[in-house]
Design a protein around this motif. Sequence first.
Motif, PDB file in Angstrom:
ATOM      1  N   LEU A 173       0.829  -1.201   0.000  1.00  0.00           N
ATOM      2  CA  LEU A 173       0.000   0.000   0.000  1.00  0.00           C
ATOM      3  C   LEU A 173       0.865   1.253   0.000  1.00  0.00           C
ATOM      4  CD1 LEU A 173      -3.076   0.425   0.060  1.00  0.00           C
ATOM      5  CD2 LEU A 173      -2.924   0.596   2.559  1.00  0.00           C
ATOM      6  N   SER A 174       1.886   1.232   0.839  1.00  0.00           N
ATOM      7  CA  SER A 174       2.788   2.377   0.952  1.00  0.00           C
ATOM      8  C   SER A 174       3.508   2.654  -0.364  1.00  0.00           C
ATOM      9  CB  SER A 174       3.809   2.102   2.065  1.00  0.00           C
ATOM     10  OG  SER A 174       4.786   3.111   2.120  1.00  0.00           O
ATOM     11  N   PHE A 175       3.995   1.592  -1.000  1.00  0.00           N
ATOM     12  CA  PHE A 175       4.696   1.751  -2.277  1.00  0.00           C
ATOM     13  C   PHE A 175       3.782   2.407  -3.310  1.00  0.00           C
ATOM     14  CE2 PHE A 175       5.296   0.000  -6.562  1.00  0.00           C
ATOM     15  CZ  PHE A 175       6.582   0.450  -6.841  1.00  0.00           C
ATOM     16  N   CYS A 176       2.539   1.948  -3.406  1.00  0.00           N
ATOM     17  CA  CYS A 176       1.610   2.472  -4.417  1.00  0.00           C
ATOM     18  C   CYS A 176       1.207   3.916  -4.129  1.00  0.00           C
ATOM     19  CB  CYS A 176       0.372   1.580  -4.503  1.00  0.00           C
ATOM     20  SG  CYS A 176       0.723  -0.071  -5.154  1.00  0.00           S
ATOM     21  N   ILE A 177       0.960   4.238  -2.861  1.00  0.00           N
ATOM     22  CA  ILE A 177       0.564   5.600  -2.501  1.00  0.00           C
ATOM     23  C   ILE A 177       1.665   6.598  -2.864  1.00  0.00           C
ATOM     24  CG2 ILE A 177       0.154   7.120  -0.518  1.00  0.00           C
ATOM     25  CD1 ILE A 177      -1.448   4.823   0.753  1.00  0.00           C
ATOM     26  N   GLN A 178       2.912   6.195  -2.661  1.00  0.00           N
ATOM     27  CA  GLN A 178       4.036   7.098  -2.953  1.00  0.00           C
ATOM     28  C   GLN A 178       4.156   7.420  -4.437  1.00  0.00           C
ATOM     29  OE1 GLN A 178       7.827   6.410  -0.679  1.00  0.00           O
ATOM     30  NE2 GLN A 178       6.676   4.667   0.117  1.00  0.00           N
ATOM     31  N   ASP A 234       4.778  14.768  -3.675  1.00  0.00           N
ATOM     32  CA  ASP A 234       3.767  15.125  -4.680  1.00  0.00           C
ATOM     33  C   ASP A 234       2.344  14.760  -4.259  1.00  0.00           C
ATOM     34  OD1 ASP A 234       5.822  15.994  -6.406  1.00  0.00           O
ATOM     35  OD2 ASP A 234       6.178  13.920  -7.058  1.00  0.00           O
ATOM     36  N   SER A 235       2.145  14.486  -2.982  1.00  0.00           N
ATOM     37  CA  SER A 235       0.829  14.032  -2.531  1.00  0.00           C
ATOM     38  C   SER A 235      -0.242  15.101  -2.735  1.00  0.00           C
ATOM     39  CB  SER A 235       0.891  13.656  -1.050  1.00  0.00           C
ATOM     40  OG  SER A 235      -0.404  13.353  -0.568  1.00  0.00           O
ATOM     41  N   ALA A 236      -1.400  14.663  -3.262  1.00  0.00           N
ATOM     42  CA  ALA A 236      -2.546  15.561  -3.462  1.00  0.00           C
ATOM     43  C   ALA A 236      -3.651  15.264  -2.457  1.00  0.00           C
ATOM     44  CB  ALA A 236      -3.071  15.392  -4.892  1.00  0.00           C
TER      45      ALA A 236
END
Length: 666
Positions: A531-536, A602-604
């Motif tokens: 999950l962490s890898f994909c969110i990043q 780059d989190s939105a």
Amino acid sequence: EHRPDSREHMVRESRQDRELGACPRESPSFHSHFTTLTITREPWSKHGAKDGAVGTSQGCASANRGAATAATTTLFEVGRDGQTPQVVVLVGAPGMGKTMMVRKVMVEWEEGTLHTQFDFVFCIDCKAIALPVEASVADLVSQCCPGLQVPAGKILDNQKKILFIFDGFEVLGFSLVQPEAELSSDPREVKPLELTLMSLLKKTVLPEASLLITTRPTALGSLRQCLKGEYYMEILGFSAARREEYFHRYFENPNKADMAFRFARGNEILYSLCVIPVMSWTICTILEQELCGKKNLLECSKATTGMMMFYLSQLLKHRNRHKPQVLQQFLLQLCSLAADGIWKHKVIFEEKEIKDCGLDQPDLLPFFLNERIPKEGEDHGSIYAFTHLHLQEFFAAMFFVLEDDGEMVSSLGRLEKDVSKLLESYNKSRKDLNVTVRFLFGLVSQKSIEYLDKTIGCRISPRAREELLEWLQRRQGDLSHSGQALKVSEMDTFHFLFEMNDKSFTQSALGHFTDLDLKDTRLTLYDQMALSFCIQHWAGLGCVTLQGCSFHWQHPEAELDASVPCSGVSGAGGHPGTLVLRQREELPCPIHLLCRALRHRDSALRVLRLQWCRLSESCCAELAALLAEHPGLAHLELGDSSLGDSGVRLLCEGLRTPGCHLRILR
């Protein structure tokens, strides 16, 4: 009264000659690294074909009801029939630990702790046998121990005190069908080597001596013809408890052992594969490399597929080096067999299928399939199963993505290499294909493509990568309801993308989606890493909703009673009770990985809902940091949590920071 001296002298002298597999002087370190295996013990009359491949999450013990954790003490103990066996055959697939068991027998005998009924033990490594074309049993003894001061003839006078060990019996290339009249009855009589060895096996010479034979299942049919009254012990691998013990024995640093085992335990595929000792070694070796220069495995780049490919390359390292085309053709046929079986829910294959596929190659087949000999009186041939179900799923995935130059047509003749059909079947109803699909994603990563080409010479079709990307984009769009934001709500999507571990592919796959929505999911450490890898690498992610989800860093069994140390496991300093304390000290808060991923540059992210996730006070520091560092976060829900007064104070510190622009807090 001379037994202890003669035993010590024999071992010391025999170690000067390594040609016949003398045991190295290693007993202190050997005991610290040996992990007990699970084995079955039964006479041949009860030993026959077993159904199915090993491959349950419960471990190898569930593969056979008669299985038990057994030490070498059971090798020559009285059986259920009241008889003490003179001939024991230790059966196991490659990598199951047969040679390690032999080494343990030798070490324990040398120390005088076990097998003291024998004054002399002669261990013959069949893979490295270097005897003359003709030899007597006395010559065999002299070759084993060239510096032995006791004459070979005198040793052989007391037969009951002798144990002969044949390690790797399946590699002996001669026929086991020899005329009785040509066999020897005199240990000093010189005969062709195969006749001398056959005389020992058939008990025409030294009939009261004991034999321990290790072999792969492929040699059982012929071996049965020349033995009488033998007992069979089949190695089934590591039980659940022994897998953790193995990790702690492998790593010198107990903290690293804890981290490595948590990583493997959180990945159901890896943990299930650890039933095979050589697979446990493979995983530990790779994780040890990953931990080199790192403090933890939270950034581990080695997915399950990578470990499987490393395992495969180790198996094939020195095989058919001069005939790569033979090896590649064998692998293509093996993949075809595996895929056909997975498609038809089939794990057992008949001898005719093996031959029709051209897989009846004794130098390669035993590394991948176990042979099961039929029971006496049954008229069918041998049957075969992959050494582990996940291995079959791995080769099935390879079938769909490997290029074969259009020359190879499956001798099974039915299955199409249609990746889209496989994916759609999985999507609709075939959830049993999950592991195969996961391996598909892992195999089409750039690292996998380069690794397979370099180590084995197999090429992955570039078209497969495009098909997987199109399927993921289409699949998640279909799952989202019209008029709603496009959201990802299946955990397996994150597993697939993490398995590929390709940033640009992940960005392309998730680029059209804005929401993540998971409900009632138990998130293991592996799940959280995925999950962490994909969110990043998900630039457009604006809303995260986790409803009724729980976060776990270790297996439930380890969480039930953290005050009880693992049985038989101790750190490098030999303090069993230290294991649990380290786990308590080292484990970050449950949502550490999630919050760290959400803080990426780059989190939105605008909305974060953690509803009914049973968050505790320990999570508030991470949430406060997220509030302070994420100016775009406007909406936070923490329904049904037990934050406590001190937890809320931590949260308020985050709310007071200038960087916090939160508008709604529930």
